[in-house]
Design a protein around this motif. Structure first.
Motif, PDB file in Angstrom:
ATOM      1  N   ALA A 200     -18.868  34.749 126.943  1.00 37.00           N
ATOM      2  CA  ALA A 200     -17.731  34.841 127.859  1.00 37.00           C
ATOM      3  C   ALA A 200     -17.362  33.471 128.390  1.00 37.00           C
ATOM      4  O   ALA A 200     -16.182  33.091 128.399  1.00 37.00           O
ATOM      5  CB  ALA A 200     -18.072  35.781 129.012  1.00 37.00           C
TER       6      ALA A 200
ATOM      7  N   GLY B 257     -21.246  40.144 119.900  1.00 35.52           N
ATOM      8  CA  GLY B 257     -22.623  40.246 119.433  1.00 35.52           C
ATOM      9  C   GLY B 257     -23.584  40.579 120.557  1.00 35.52           C
ATOM     10  O   GLY B 257     -24.564  41.295 120.352  1.00 35.52           O
TER      11      GLY B 257
ATOM     12  N   ILE C  80     -31.923  39.270 127.336  1.00 42.77           N
ATOM     13  CA  ILE C  80     -31.488  38.274 126.346  1.00 42.77           C
ATOM     14  C   ILE C  80     -30.083  38.560 125.859  1.00 42.77           C
ATOM     15  O   ILE C  80     -29.217  37.679 125.820  1.00 42.77           O
ATOM     16  CB  ILE C  80     -32.484  38.246 125.163  1.00 42.77           C
ATOM     17  N   PHE C  81     -29.834  39.842 125.541  1.00 44.05           N
ATOM     18  CA  PHE C  81     -28.489  40.137 125.031  1.00 44.05           C
ATOM     19  C   PHE C  81     -27.436  39.954 126.117  1.00 44.05           C
ATOM     20  O   PHE C  81     -26.310  39.532 125.845  1.00 44.05           O
ATOM     21  CB  PHE C  81     -28.446  41.545 124.430  1.00 44.05           C
ATOM     22  N   GLY C  82     -27.823  40.281 127.355  1.00 41.04           N
ATOM     23  CA  GLY C  82     -26.886  40.037 128.453  1.00 41.04           C
ATOM     24  C   GLY C  82     -26.532  38.571 128.548  1.00 41.04           C
ATOM     25  O   GLY C  82     -25.365  38.199 128.718  1.00 41.04           O
ATOM     26  N   ILE C  83     -27.561  37.732 128.407  1.00 42.38           N
ATOM     27  CA  ILE C  83     -27.289  36.289 128.491  1.00 42.38           C
ATOM     28  C   ILE C  83     -26.391  35.845 127.344  1.00 42.38           C
ATOM     29  O   ILE C  83     -25.458  35.054 127.537  1.00 42.38           O
ATOM     30  CB  ILE C  83     -28.615  35.498 128.490  1.00 42.38           C
ATOM     31  N   ILE C  84     -26.650  36.399 126.160  1.00 42.58           N
ATOM     32  CA  ILE C  84     -25.788  36.036 125.023  1.00 42.58           C
ATOM     33  C   ILE C  84     -24.339  36.393 125.333  1.00 42.58           C
ATOM     34  O   ILE C  84     -23.412  35.599 125.117  1.00 42.58           O
ATOM     35  CB  ILE C  84     -26.259  36.747 123.735  1.00 42.58           C
ATOM     36  N   ALA C  85     -24.147  37.600 125.876  1.00 43.30           N
ATOM     37  CA  ALA C  85     -22.779  38.019 126.179  1.00 43.30           C
ATOM     38  C   ALA C  85     -22.145  37.081 127.192  1.00 43.30           C
ATOM     39  O   ALA C  85     -20.973  36.689 127.063  1.00 43.30           O
ATOM     40  CB  ALA C  85     -22.771  39.449 126.705  1.00 43.30           C
ATOM     41  N   LEU C  86     -22.916  36.707 128.192  1.00 46.13           N
ATOM     42  CA  LEU C  86     -22.343  35.822 129.209  1.00 46.13           C
ATOM     43  C   LEU C  86     -22.026  34.444 128.634  1.00 46.13           C
ATOM     44  O   LEU C  86     -20.988  33.858 128.948  1.00 46.13           O
ATOM     45  CB  LEU C  86     -23.314  35.681 130.378  1.00 46.13           C
ATOM     46  N   ILE C  87     -22.954  33.948 127.775  1.00 46.32           N
ATOM     47  CA  ILE C  87     -22.669  32.657 127.126  1.00 46.32           C
ATOM     48  C   ILE C  87     -21.342  32.738 126.386  1.00 46.32           C
ATOM     49  O   ILE C  87     -20.477  31.862 126.497  1.00 46.32           O
ATOM     50  CB  ILE C  87     -23.804  32.295 126.143  1.00 46.32           C
TER      51      ILE C  87
ATOM     52  N   ILE D 132     -19.304  35.819 119.792  1.00 43.04           N
ATOM     53  CA  ILE D 132     -20.633  35.782 120.413  1.00 43.04           C
ATOM     54  C   ILE D 132     -20.749  36.894 121.443  1.00 43.04           C
ATOM     55  O   ILE D 132     -21.744  37.617 121.497  1.00 43.04           O
ATOM     56  CB  ILE D 132     -20.871  34.421 121.110  1.00 43.04           C
ATOM     57  N   MET D 133     -19.697  37.039 122.244  1.00 43.22           N
ATOM     58  CA  MET D 133     -19.724  38.052 123.293  1.00 43.22           C
ATOM     59  C   MET D 133     -19.885  39.444 122.692  1.00 43.22           C
ATOM     60  O   MET D 133     -20.702  40.243 123.165  1.00 43.22           O
ATOM     61  CB  MET D 133     -18.432  37.954 124.086  1.00 43.22           C
TER      62      MET D 133
ATOM     63  N   VAL E 174     -22.749  42.346 123.230  1.00 41.33           N
ATOM     64  CA  VAL E 174     -22.428  43.630 123.845  1.00 41.33           C
ATOM     65  C   VAL E 174     -22.862  44.796 122.972  1.00 41.33           C
ATOM     66  O   VAL E 174     -23.326  45.824 123.467  1.00 41.33           O
ATOM     67  CB  VAL E 174     -20.912  43.694 124.139  1.00 41.33           C
TER      68      VAL E 174
END
Lengths: 219, 199, 80, 161, 78, 151, 280, 76
Positions: free
Chosen positions: H17, H38, H8-15, H35-36, H40
């Motif tokens: 980016a 947050g 989930i956090f990986g997806i947040i970071a990608l969103i 957001i990124m 990472v």
């Protein structure tokens, strides 16, 4: 030990921890040359450049004086010291660091000149100097990762040695800091007054290139 | 079986190629400067992939070289373009009055605890933030003198290690403190250079 | 583990809402939900007093960031 | 599993009540503390919400208020008991100073929340569940529908004045 | 290949693409895109546990931003 | 043709382009080389990392007591007679941190002492000399130019 | 040791004279007598000498010593069978002499010579690939080893022709009146030497003489092998005459073109060498 | 369970980016960076380097404020 076929037997080593500086006949010659020009920079006063005003018979002298003189002398001495250190360095990463230091010093030598033309060349050269650190450090890092050492002695004793891609990266890096097809900026830099200092620019990059050839043939 | 190292290296090489391909068309000088910053990042990734303590010790010099060249070249740019005027203080936001003191203090204290180059960079960030927001008249030459002496101290520390290794403890403390002082002094001047005239 | 998952899920939801929201100031409202979620997860992931400091630092930092963005967007304080 | 979810729900409701009450009591909806909060308020207002409610939401974004106090206090209790909660109150105060805010609402909220979370711990609702509950509570205000939330907050503000 | 490394490399390549080919030719646009690549490198460093470098890198990125902002500001004449 | 090429090379504005072409070529060649015949990562590295997540000094736990030696794999150990002393040393402040919290490893080891300081100051001290000198020189350039424009 | 030096100087000056004579004859002029350069040098040695007021004195004088010193060193390296890397290093360092001589007086004419010398420097870099080729084929860079290798395997001239051509180009670019000698072109008066006169010019001439001698000698040693004294002299003369012929019939290129032509030529040679390496 | 959280956090970071990349207004881009960050920071926390997380959390807003200084001209 360094192979005798390329630069002769090392006859003196100066250890600083893991970084061992050594003198072979070849590096000693280069070191001596760098030292000589550094001494000239320290002792010599700059020339007064005469400029002809185009279309007339008039000419005027451009001198290098005061603060600017001191600053540029300091920069060329730093450049000379960095060159000397790079000449005798026995460690790949240390060598690349000194190469980048030479790059910064070269910018510094001409930075004090007020001519826009020279500054333009210095800026373009500076950009190249920044980006050239990437191939340099990259080459050193790949060497470290694939061989497990950075010392030139160890590398030359190794059967596999430095991987080809690392060699290419390092040579591209030195090309960027030094000369090769990127002579345009150098030639423009040379138009700046202050002969002993300006010559240091080319002394250092030539020596750098001579040294990197030796390193790449050795390892 | 291709190891993680190789995959990483391929990705990073692709990144390097991509960054440099952007240089092909770029004619604007400031854009070139920003791209140079970007290439630094790609280059550091190559070192990072080695993953030993030694690699880490190599990253730090790499970082220093990058930031210092950036500093020198950007200043040359400003000189060349004769962009000497000071930005006018037309604009502030509320947090710029309240935040710098505390944030700056926290970062500087943490930086002093860290010491060495790392601490210097962290503390310098705090100092720059403070100067940037508050605007500061500074005694430029004094700070420069301090940093020059710090440099000399560090050289002395280096020779302590090399010539009198039994005083290593002394050397560590001197080196850590000297680099801290040097880096903080130098870097915080960026903040001062940006702000109001220090005539 | 359920609380962390709840926090992370809300964070993801908030991130999506930020992206979908067209208006800058109202993005910040969703962003603050994300900040809450991340700050909560930090402590839930590592139950230690240091984590509290980390969460507080993150929260304060991101609040400051939102504040700065909002204020700059609004045009700052008009000085005379 | 299910019990945990119920606990989180209860914690959410309690946290919601706590921070709304404290914030409204300290007058957050009155006006934006900084220019950014005003901008957010007017944006919500333009979208059809309530200006006072929008101000409160803007203030929540722009500085750590009672909601942040509640969250960090719950975190503090989770990490280190009551002492942790009070530490969190201090941190919230510092955060308020950084964000150009007097900081009474946040600190008061943090202190009150410390005792509330501690008390809930006695009653079987753990601090971890309180953290999750607080995140849900803030979600209802800031993250579902700004228009409805601001009207609701505006109504509370109307009761107070 | 830890999740950090994968995510880090992803962000690195996205960030480099973004920095190399930004959508507008605004200085700030490019500078903010560089930040993505910096975050990617941060994660790569993290995945190899190189935390001291990570700390230094974070701080130095902020310094570099300050330096570049100074140039951009004077260039655009604000 | 040659005339055009030489005119192109002679223009300083094209320098970065030319250099970029060279680097892109080398990088592409590097990718090709890596795909065709991957390099092998050398397992026997100097200064290897060892991660002990339970230690308060994580990720820089390398063992040893203060004022005593610990094992460090250097290139030329004979050149650094006091190798390992810095690695194992903790200042009183760091010792306090280490006893307080298991999550402060980086802070502790960046404080004077520890393996990175060992490498940076002792075994590879010359690197740091070069590094600080570069900073010194670059800053001298920047401040010289800055101060000149002030006058 | 001193005897060899004197021989080298005299021979070198003589070679330069022959060079001029051959060019003149090809172009249908009578040309100066072949000992003209020796006389020149002697004449310069006894002329009145001073240092220009605008010059950077130490550099102005010191660079002469450097010019003579490095080529003397090169001579001994070749005689002692040292590394050709050192030889090429010295060859590159000769650039510094050109810069120093050109920049130190402060005269714009000399300065143009110096700047051209910077431009031309970049063309010689790829040569190191050639050195790499020699190293790859013979496994050594010591001249003594190379001589021994050729005694066993026949002259290198035939087996690595591209390397030989590359070195030939290098020598050509240093000859006067050649297509690549932009540094000494007559359109900029006497090039970098413009402001050096009297004893200084004599010193430069001596350095030039040793340079010519060393380069020709080294070419023969590296690519043909050890020969008897008479045969050696004949080989060097043949080489010189072929160089003079090229100089006489080819036009002078413009500075940047000259560099590009050299670079392209050498790159082709390097590729050729690479093909040889892959086949070998 | 942990892998879901990491994902989930990986997806947040990608969103974050991609938002940063695709938006053109500097404010929206900076929100993307937030957001990124947050996404990472939890990675740093999971690894247990809390002091590093603190520094990142403090330095990122500072960087943002630096950037905002240059964006002030382009207010809407």
């Amino acid at each position: 030990m360094a192979s005798a076929g390329v630069a002769g037997e090392p006859f003196f080593a100066l250890p600083f921890g893991d970084i061992v500086n050594y003198f072979t006949p070849y590096t000693a010659v280069l070191f001596g040359f760098a030292l000589l020009f550094t001494l000239i920079c320290i002792l010599s006063r700059p020339e007064q450049q005469l400029d002809v005003v185009f279309g007339t018979d008039a000419y005027y002298a451009k001198g290098v004086t005061g603060k600017e003189l001191r600053f540029r002398r300091f920069m060329s001495i730093a450049c000379g010291c960095a060159t000397m250190a790079a000449m005798v360095s026995g460690d790949v990463f240390n060598f690349t660091l000194f190469v980048s230091m030479v790059g910064v010093c070269i910018i510094g030598i001409v930075a004090a000149v007020k001519s826009r033309h020279v500054l333009d060349a210095a800026y373009n050269y500076g950009i190249i100097a920044i980006v050239a650190t990437i191939p340099l450090f990259g080459g050193a890092a790949i060497t470290l990762a694939t061989t497990g050492t950075l010392s030139i002695w160890e590398l030359s004793a190794m059967a596999s040695g430095m991987p080809l891609i690392a060699k290419m990266l390092i040579i591209v890096g030195v090309m960027g800091e030094g000369i090769a097809p990127f002579y345009a900026a150098k030639a423009e830099l040379f138009r700046a007054p202050g002969a002993p200092y300006v010559i240091m620019i080319h002394v250092s990059s030539l020596l750098m290139f001579l040294r990197v050839v030796e390193i790449l043939l050795t390892v | 079986m291709i190891s993680g190292y190789i995959i990483g290296l391929i990705v990073v090489f692709a990144g390097v190629a991509l960054t440099f391909s952007a240089f092909l068309k770029e004619r604007d000088d400031v854009h070139k400067l920003i791209l140079a910053d970007l290439t630094e990042i790609a280059g550091l990734a190559i070192i990072a992939l080695t993953a030993t303590d030694l690699a880490e010790a190599l990253i730090i010099p790499g970082l220093v070289v990058g930031i210092s060249e950036l500093l020198a070249v950007s200043e040359i740019y400003l000189t060349r373009e004769k962009l000497f005027f000071q930005p006018e203080k037309l604009f502030t936001i509320e947090v710029m009055d309240s935040a710098p003191g505390i944030m700056g203090a926290v970062l500087v204290i943490f930086g002093i605890i860290l010491s060495g180059f790392t601490g210097g960079a962290v503390a310098a960030t705090g100092m720059i933030f403070y100067f940037l927001c508050k605007g500061h008249k500074e005694r430029f030459s004094l700070v420069e003198t301090v940093s020059a002496y710090a440099w000399v101290l560090w050289i002395a520390a280096f020779f302590t290690f090399m010539l009198a290794p039994s005083y290593w403890f002394f050397g560590v403390m001197m080196a850590g403190g000297a680099i801290l002082a040097k880096v903080v002094a130098k870097m915080s001047l960026i903040g001062a250079m940006r702000g109001e005239s220090n005539a | 583990m359920i609380p962390v998952l709840v926090c992370a899920g809300i964070g993801l939801y908030a991130a999506c809402r930020v992206v979908l929201e067209p208006e800058t100031p109202r993005k910040l409202l969703y962003l603050s939900v994300l900040n809450f979620a991340v700050a909560g997860s930090i402590v839930l992931l590592v139950p230690d007093i240091m984590a509290l400091f980390a969460a507080a630092a993150y929260f304060v930092g991101s609040t400051l960031e939102s504040n700065a963005i909002a204020s700059t967007w609004a045009g700052g304080v008009k000085r005379t | 599993m299910l019990g945990e979810l119920v606990n989180i729900f209860i914690a959410a409701v309690l946290c919601w009540l706590l921070f709304i009450v404290v914030d409204v009591a300290f007058g957050l909806p009155e006006k934006g503390g900084v220019s950014g909060a005003d901008a957010i308020a007017s944006s919500v207002d333009r979208a059809g919400g309530d200006l006072n409610g929008g101000s409160m939401m803007g203030n929540i974004v722009c500085s750590p208020d009672a909601s942040a106090g509640t969250l960090l206090a719950a975190c503090g209790v989770y990490a280190a008991g009551v002492g942790g909660g009070l530490t969190a109150a201090v941190l919230v105060f510092i955060g308020n100073r950084i964000c150009h805010d007097p900081g009474y609402a946040g600190t008061t909220g943090a202190v009150l929340a410390t005792f509330m979370v501690y008390g809930l711990g006695m009653a079987g609702i753990t601090a971890a569940e309180c953290i999750a509950g607080m995140v849900i509570a803030i979600l209802t205000i800031q993250g579902i529908s700004h228009v409805q939330a601001s009207r609701l907050l505006g109504k509370f503000w109307g009761w107070r004045t | 290949m830890t999740p950090e490394l994968i995510l880090g490399l992803l962000l690195l390549i996205v960030g480099i693409a973004a920095g190399a080919y930004p959508r507008t030719r605004d200085y700030l646009d490019r500078l903010i895109n560089v930040e993505i690549a910096a975050t990617g490198l941060m994660l790569v460093l993290l995945s190899f546990n190189e935390t001291i470098s990570l700390l230094t890198f974070v701080a130095v990125t902020a310094l570099a931003t300050a330096v570049l902002i100074r140039v951009i500001e004077r260039r655009s004449g604000i | 043709m040659i005339g055009r090429l030489s005119r192109y090379l002679a223009d300083i504005d094209n320098l970065t382009t030319v250099y970029a072409v060279v680097v892109v070529a080398v990088a592409a060649f590097g990718i090709l080389l890596l795909v065709v015949s991957p390099l092998s990562y050398e397992e026997e590295q100097l200064y290897p990392k060892s991660i002990d997540p339970t230690s308060p000094l994580n990720p820089y736990e390398r063992g040893g007591d203060p004022f005593n030696r610990t094992e460090v794999l250097a290139q030329y150990p004979e050149n650094s007679p006091y190798l390992g002393y810095v690695t194992s040393y903790l200042t009183p402040l760091s010792a306090f941190f280490a006893a307080t919290s298991p999550y402060m490893g980086t802070t502790i080891l960046t404080h004077p002492g520890g393996i990175i300081d060992e490498i940076l100051y002792n075994t590879r001290g010359l690197d740091t000399v070069a590094e600080t000198s570069i900073l010194f020189v670059a800053f001298a350039i920047a401040s010289f130019l800055f101060r000149r424009e002030e006058e | 040791m001193l005897v060899e030096l004197v021989i080298a100087v005299v021979m070198g000056l003589l070679f330069l004279g022959i060079h001029r004579k051959v060019i003149a004859r090809i172009q249908g002029r009578p040309g100066p007598p072949i000992w003209q350069e020796i006389l020149h040098t002697l004449k310069f040695s006894f002329k009145e000498t001073w240092v220009p007021r605008t010059a950077s004195t130490l550099l102005y004088v010191g660079i002469i010593a450097v010019a003579m010193g490095i080529w003397t060193a090169a001579l001994y390296v070749v005689l002692a069978g040292g590394s050709i890397l050192i030889l090429f290093g010295i060859y590159m360092l000769h650039k510094m002499v050109e810069h120093g001589v050109g920049l130190s007086p402060g005269s714009p004419y000399a300065k143009f010579g110096g700047i051209r010398s910077v431009i031309s420097a970049s063309s010689e870099i790829p040569l190191f690939a050639v050195i790499g080729g020699i190293y790859f084929f013979t496994g050594s860079l010591m001249i003594s080893d190379l001589v021994a290798y050729q005694a066993d395997n026949g002259p290198l001239l035939l087996s690595i022709l591209p390397a030989a051509i590359a070195m030939y180009l290098v020598i050509l670019s240093k000859m006067h009146y050649g297509p690549f000698s932009i540094v000494e072109a007559k359109e900029i008066v006497s090039g970098y030497q413009t402001e050096h006169f009297g004893v200084w010019r004599a010193g430069l001439q001596i350095g030039d003489a040793i340079k010519t001698f060393v380069l020709l000698y080294a070419f023969v040693l590296i690519f043909v092998g050890q020969l008897g004294p008479v045969l050696l002299l004949v080989a060097m003369l043949a080489l010189l005459v072929s160089l003079s012929f090229i100089c006489a019939v080819s036009p002078m290129l413009s500075p940047y073109d000259s560099v590009t032509v050299q670079m392209v030529a050498i790159c082709i040679l390097v590729v050729w060498l690479g093909v040889l390496v892959v086949i070998g | 369970m942990m892998e879901y959280i990491i994902a989930i956090f990986g997806i947040i970071a990608l969103i974050g980016a991609f938002t940063t990349y695709l938006r053109t207004s500097p404010f929206d881009k900076l929100i993307g960076v937030a957001i990124m960050t947050g996404g990472v920071i939890p990675f740093v926390v999971i690894k247990g380097y809390l002091d590093v997380a603190i520094v990142i959390a403090l330095v990122v807003p500072v960087t943002t404020i630096f950037m905002l200084q240059a964006s002030r001209r382009g207010m809407r």
